[in-house]
Scaffold this motif. Structure first.
Motif, PDB file in Angstrom:
ATOM      1  N   THR A 177       0.806  -1.222   0.000  1.00 10.24           N
ATOM      2  CA  THR A 177       0.000   0.000   0.000  1.00 10.24           C
ATOM      3  C   THR A 177       0.841   1.273   0.000  1.00 10.24           C
ATOM      4  OG1 THR A 177      -0.202   0.039   2.414  1.00 10.24           O
ATOM      5  CG2 THR A 177      -1.916  -1.124   1.197  1.00 10.24           C
ATOM      6  N   TRP A 178       2.061   1.226   0.483  1.00 13.45           N
ATOM      7  CA  TRP A 178       2.873   2.443   0.538  1.00 13.45           C
ATOM      8  C   TRP A 178       4.107   2.430  -0.351  1.00 13.45           C
ATOM      9  CZ3 TRP A 178       7.653   1.080   2.151  1.00 13.45           C
ATOM     10  CH2 TRP A 178       7.788   0.033   3.054  1.00 13.45           C
ATOM     11  N   SER A 179       4.508   1.304  -0.868  1.00  8.16           N
ATOM     12  CA  SER A 179       5.747   1.239  -1.652  1.00  8.16           C
ATOM     13  C   SER A 179       5.689   2.069  -2.934  1.00  8.16           C
ATOM     14  CB  SER A 179       6.104  -0.205  -1.977  1.00  8.16           C
ATOM     15  OG  SER A 179       5.089  -0.816  -2.743  1.00  8.16           O
ATOM     16  N   ALA A 180       4.529   2.203  -3.522  1.00  6.11           N
ATOM     17  CA  ALA A 180       4.403   2.988  -4.753  1.00  6.11           C
ATOM     18  C   ALA A 180       4.522   4.490  -4.500  1.00  6.11           C
ATOM     19  CB  ALA A 180       3.068   2.681  -5.430  1.00  6.11           C
ATOM     20  N   ASP A 181       4.539   4.909  -3.243  1.00  4.36           N
ATOM     21  CA  ASP A 181       4.659   6.327  -2.905  1.00  4.36           C
ATOM     22  C   ASP A 181       6.085   6.853  -3.095  1.00  4.36           C
ATOM     23  OD1 ASP A 181       1.998   6.234  -2.174  1.00  4.36           O
ATOM     24  OD2 ASP A 181       2.418   6.104  -0.027  1.00  4.36           O
ATOM     25  N   TYR A 182       7.027   5.968  -3.329  1.00  2.22           N
ATOM     26  CA  TYR A 182       8.427   6.356  -3.409  1.00  2.22           C
ATOM     27  C   TYR A 182       8.983   6.056  -4.793  1.00  2.22           C
ATOM     28  CZ  TYR A 182       7.506   6.371   1.519  1.00  2.22           C
ATOM     29  OH  TYR A 182       6.934   6.624   2.733  1.00  2.22           O
ATOM     30  N   ALA A 183       9.767   6.993  -5.309  1.00  3.19           N
ATOM     31  CA  ALA A 183      10.361   6.832  -6.636  1.00  3.19           C
ATOM     32  C   ALA A 183      11.531   5.855  -6.584  1.00  3.19           C
ATOM     33  CB  ALA A 183      10.844   8.180  -7.151  1.00  3.19           C
ATOM     34  N   LYS A 184      11.708   5.114  -7.668  1.00  4.61           N
ATOM     35  CA  LYS A 184      12.817   4.166  -7.737  1.00  4.61           C
ATOM     36  C   LYS A 184      14.167   4.875  -7.729  1.00  4.61           C
ATOM     37  CE  LYS A 184      10.276   0.477  -9.922  1.00  4.61           C
ATOM     38  NZ  LYS A 184      10.186  -0.494 -10.989  1.00  4.61           N
ATOM     39  N   SER A 185      14.177   6.145  -8.062  1.00  5.71           N
ATOM     40  CA  SER A 185      15.427   6.900  -8.075  1.00  5.71           C
ATOM     41  C   SER A 185      15.854   7.358  -6.682  1.00  5.71           C
ATOM     42  CB  SER A 185      15.276   8.126  -8.984  1.00  5.71           C
ATOM     43  OG  SER A 185      14.250   8.977  -8.474  1.00  5.71           O
ATOM     44  N   GLN A 186      14.954   7.226  -5.702  1.00  5.41           N
ATOM     45  CA  GLN A 186      15.271   7.641  -4.346  1.00  5.41           C
ATOM     46  C   GLN A 186      16.113   6.580  -3.632  1.00  5.41           C
ATOM     47  OE1 GLN A 186      11.042   8.318  -3.283  1.00  5.41           O
ATOM     48  NE2 GLN A 186      11.768  10.307  -2.516  1.00  5.41           N
ATOM     49  N   THR A 187      16.914   7.038  -2.677  1.00  3.83           N
ATOM     50  CA  THR A 187      17.617   6.125  -1.793  1.00  3.83           C
ATOM     51  C   THR A 187      16.692   5.871  -0.615  1.00  3.83           C
ATOM     52  OG1 THR A 187      19.765   7.012  -2.438  1.00  3.83           O
ATOM     53  CG2 THR A 187      19.658   5.796  -0.337  1.00  3.83           C
TER      54      THR A 187
END
Length: 78
Positions: A62-72
């Motif tokens: 539910t929350w993993s899509a809130d973060y960009a793959k480019s983020q650390t």
């Protein structure tokens, strides 16, 4: 047993960050620190990382899509 073995292999392949490296990285725009401790560990904790977001690891879908793959993204549980 297969699930446990797969989890162990996955955990071994995840990059680790030393405490000093994390301290030096705090405040960087692309850094996200996620506190994945359970309530039993989080509630009595004497210290918490400033700016960390608390998330439930059981609901990662539910929350993993809130973060960009480019983020650390740093997950911590201790």
């Amino acid at each position: 047993f297969v699930l446990f073995s797969a989890s162990a292999v996955f955990a071994a392949s995840v990059a680790r960050m030393a405490t000093d490296e994390l301290k030096a990285s705090l405040g960087q725009e692309d850094l996200v620190v996620l506190d994945v401790r359970g309530s039993w560990d989080w509630n009595p904790a004497a210290s918490k990382i400033a700016g960390a977001e608390r998330v439930n690891p059981a609901t990662v879908g539910t929350w993993s899509a809130d973060y960009a793959k480019s983020q650390t993204i740093v997950l911590y549980c201790a």
